[in-house]
Scaffold this active site. Structure first.
Site, PDB file in Angstrom:
ATOM      1  N   HIS A 118       0.880  -1.177   0.000  1.00 50.49           N
ATOM      2  CA  HIS A 118       0.000   0.000   0.000  1.00 50.49           C
ATOM      3  C   HIS A 118       0.921   1.232   0.000  1.00 50.49           C
ATOM      4  O   HIS A 118       2.028   1.175   0.545  1.00 50.49           O
ATOM      5  CB  HIS A 118      -0.832  -0.058   1.283  1.00 50.49           C
ATOM      6  CG  HIS A 118      -1.918   0.968   1.403  1.00 50.49           C
ATOM      7  ND1 HIS A 118      -1.672   2.272   1.751  1.00 50.49           N
ATOM      8  CD2 HIS A 118      -3.255   0.874   1.240  1.00 50.49           C
ATOM      9  CE1 HIS A 118      -2.821   2.942   1.799  1.00 50.49           C
ATOM     10  NE2 HIS A 118      -3.799   2.111   1.491  1.00 50.49           N
ATOM     11  N   ASP A 124       3.088  -4.536   7.988  1.00 49.90           N
ATOM     12  CA  ASP A 124       1.789  -3.867   7.875  1.00 49.90           C
ATOM     13  C   ASP A 124       0.706  -4.950   7.944  1.00 49.90           C
ATOM     14  O   ASP A 124       0.536  -5.721   7.008  1.00 49.90           O
ATOM     15  CB  ASP A 124       1.726  -3.102   6.552  1.00 49.90           C
ATOM     16  CG  ASP A 124       0.364  -2.462   6.313  1.00 49.90           C
ATOM     17  OD1 ASP A 124      -0.515  -2.572   7.185  1.00 49.90           O
ATOM     18  OD2 ASP A 124       0.180  -1.849   5.241  1.00 49.90           O
ATOM     19  N   GLN A 168      -4.502  -5.516   6.666  1.00 55.53           N
ATOM     20  CA  GLN A 168      -5.453  -6.457   6.075  1.00 55.53           C
ATOM     21  C   GLN A 168      -5.398  -7.816   6.763  1.00 55.53           C
ATOM     22  O   GLN A 168      -6.296  -8.637   6.565  1.00 55.53           O
ATOM     23  CB  GLN A 168      -5.166  -6.634   4.571  1.00 55.53           C
ATOM     24  CG  GLN A 168      -5.286  -5.362   3.757  1.00 55.53           C
ATOM     25  CD  GLN A 168      -6.713  -4.834   3.656  1.00 55.53           C
ATOM     26  OE1 GLN A 168      -7.680  -5.554   3.872  1.00 55.53           O
ATOM     27  NE2 GLN A 168      -6.851  -3.556   3.344  1.00 55.53           N
ATOM     28  N   LYS A 204     -10.643  -1.215  10.272  1.00 53.17           N
ATOM     29  CA  LYS A 204     -10.805  -2.430   9.454  1.00 53.17           C
ATOM     30  C   LYS A 204     -11.103  -3.662  10.312  1.00 53.17           C
ATOM     31  O   LYS A 204     -11.398  -4.726   9.784  1.00 53.17           O
ATOM     32  CB  LYS A 204      -9.550  -2.669   8.605  1.00 53.17           C
ATOM     33  CG  LYS A 204      -9.299  -1.587   7.537  1.00 53.17           C
ATOM     34  CD  LYS A 204      -8.202  -2.005   6.592  1.00 53.17           C
ATOM     35  CE  LYS A 204      -7.501  -0.842   5.908  1.00 53.17           C
ATOM     36  NZ  LYS A 204      -8.322  -0.134   4.933  1.00 53.17           N
TER      37      LYS A 204
END
Lengths: 152, 421
Positions: free
Chosen positions: B130, B207, B210, B237
């Site tokens: 990202h 990261d 997700q 999220k």
């Protein structure tokens, strides 16, 4: 919103035909604009014949990657502006921007905008306004650069 | 269908927004959860209750409400620490979002300190990141004279590790990569990459934006050499609120990094000439933090733990497999990323011959189907596969097979609308 109100036949037709697309010589200014939210891009060249407000827009050529709204908008814009003088093009440009920024509340003047009125539906959709404006902002930028180059 | 969450219809009732209708009475089919997840009533209630009954600033208010607010905020930290299996709750730093967490690390590595980067040092990232895990490292290397390098991707959408020995050397100081790709869905080999990076003495920044929503993370259970030094994710999220993110960092690394933002709450003592700093976590939490958001995030991770991360993973897996099968029936549709549901998360990006993603998303929206269209803040990964943008569907624990059917049906309608046969 009703899809057919957004994707009017005029828009789908222009998106398919992409009038005046392709990059051509000669030109006084070339600009590259992107829509940062979606990555749509346009490279646009402007060729002026003459100087100042009386200069004629001899050619606008472009290469773009984008959705049907942004492709159709480039096509309609070049059809509207090529052949006009810079002074004649200004009210058309202003009217298109006013319509697109009017949140769908600006009644477009067909005598001024011709096929451009088909984008009135896109003006109601925040997410699509930038798509429709991409090539028009590129033209404005190219005009400034071309005129600066002439003065320089 | 095997693997779905038990009592899915009951679970869906926890999410009030899923019952609303859109223009023309269309039911909402929300397939944009990789962008942001919807919120269960318990998270909304926890935040409202906090604001209605316990609101005060934390750590400095010498009154009952102040004590209650401080307790609620720190309880949020405890819950997040448990959610991550953090070796210590003090290693959990609250930030604004995952981007700020990554920027915190990338900035403080540029500043004077034991870990400061300089010329000759290298930072290694990947082509599937990202933008928030690319740009901070570009800024870091530009500022320090260090060099930015990256892993490429295979045609199948996975990390190309064939040149790992050439990329990871004694010059490598930082290796930063995503656990699960937000565009390709790829699940990366965190343990293996971390071990390789640690072998050359690099710190590892992961990261997990997700990953945290759909994979069980248990940091304490990881072998130390395979445990990243930093793991970040964002609250919104994982069915939590916006405005709060999490940086977990090992005590050792966080102790070595200089403070990021200066201000209230992060100090030990201040004179006009200089200050000394509070220990972690407060060292990295200058100013009034997102208090109600920490309460909401605590409720959110408790909710996920109550459902069970393994059950959520099974659900995502079943829905993803069903979606890949459904998408394969749409003529001219190409999925970007792994085609095997085992190897990917619940975000599926695709393109359709002859229709721009913007136009796809527009037609889907007219049918009530919410997806994302564009580059999903992953322009390099799109460029790698020769596409400018894509359409992305992303499911979550509340997604039903019926919603996938609605997506596939709406994609068929899109093709007919644009007269593609």
């Amino acid at each position: 919103m009703d899809l057919d109100n957004l994707y009017q036949d005029i828009i789908l037709d222009h998106a398919k035909r992409r009038l005046n697309s392709g990059l051509r010589e000669p030109f006084e200014a070339e600009v590259h604009h992107v829509n940062p939210t979606c990555g749509d891009e346009v490279t646009l060249r402007l060729h002026l014949d003459g100087a100042g407000d009386d200069a004629s827009i001899a050619d606008i050529s472009y290469d773009n990657q984008g959705c049907s709204i942004s492709s159709a908008s480039a096509s309609v814009m070049t059809e509207l502006l090529i052949g006009k003088t810079v002074a004649e093009a200004r009210p058309v440009h202003d009217a298109f921007l006013e319509m697109m920024r009017g949140k769908g509340r600006v009644e477009p003047d067909e005598d001024v905008l011709e096929d451009g009125i088909a984008f009135a539906g896109a003006a109601k959709l925040t997410a699509r306004i930038k798509c429709a404006l991409l090539s028009w902002m590129a033209y404005q930028d190219a005009l400034i650069q071309a005129q600066e180059a002439q003065h320089g | 269908m095997d693997g779905l969450l038990p009592e899915l219809e009951v679970v869906r009732k926890d999410f009030p927004i899923l019952e609303r209708t859109l223009a023309n009475g269309r039911a909402l089919v929300y397939l944009d959860s990789a962008n942001t997840s919807q919120k269960p009533q318990c998270v909304i209630d926890a935040m409202v209750d906090h604001l209605e009954h316990h609101n005060a600033n934390i750590a400095r208010a010498m009154h009952q409400l102040g004590a209650e607010a401080t307790e609620a905020f720190e309880a949020g930290r405890d819950k997040v620490a448990a959610f991550l299996g953090a070796p210590s709750r003090d290693e959990v730093i609250f930030t604004k979002n995952a981007s700020e967490a990554l920027n915190l690390v990338a900035n403080t590595l540029a500043w004077k300190g034991r870990r400061q980067l300089g010329e000759g040092d290298e930072v290694v990232i990947t082509e599937m990141e990202h933008h928030s895990n690319i740009v901070p490292w570009q800024l870091l290397t530009e500022r320090t004279g260090a060099t930015l390098r990256w892993f490429g991707l295979t045609d199948g959408g996975e990390l190309d590790l064939s040149n790992v020995d050439e990329l990871l050397t004694e010059r490598t100081k930082v290796v930063a990569f995503t656990w699960v790709s937000n565009m390709l869905g790829t699940i990366n080999p965190v343990a293996e990459l971390t071990r390789r990076a640690h072998e050359v003495g690099a710190i590892v920044v992961v990261d997990a934006s997700q990953a945290a929503p759909q994979l069980r993370i248990d940091l304490a259970a990881m072998a130390p050499e395979e445990r990243p030094d930093v793991v970040v994710f964002t609250g919104h999220k994982v069915v939590g609120p916006t405005g709060i993110g999490v940086l977990w960092g090992s005590s050792e690394l966080l102790g070595e990094l200089p403070p990021f933002l200066g201000g209230g709450e992060m100090i030990e003592t201040v004179t006009m000439a200089r200050s000394t700093y509070a220990p972690i976590p407060h060292k990295f939490e200058a100013g009034t933090p997102p208090i109600a958001e920490a309460v909401g995030l605590g409720a959110a991770v408790d909710y996920l733990s109550h459902l069970g991360l393994d059950a959520i993973r099974d659900h995502e897996h079943a829905i993803t497999a069903y979606a890949l099968d459904g998408l394969a029936t749409v003529p001219g549709l190409r999925v970007l990323g792994p085609l095997d549901a085992e190897r990917r998360g619940g975000a599926i990006s695709f393109e359709i011959d002859g229709v721009h993603p913007h136009d796809v998303a527009q037609v889907l929206d007219s049918r009530g189907v919410a997806v994302r269209a564009g580059h999903h803040c992953a322009k390099p990964a799109h460029a790698r596969y020769g596409v400018q943008s894509s359409t992305r569907m992303s499911s979550y624990l509340y997604t039903t097979p019926g919603e996938i059917d609605a997506l596939v049906e709406a994609l068929e309608y899109t093709r007919s609308y644009f007269k593609l046969g």
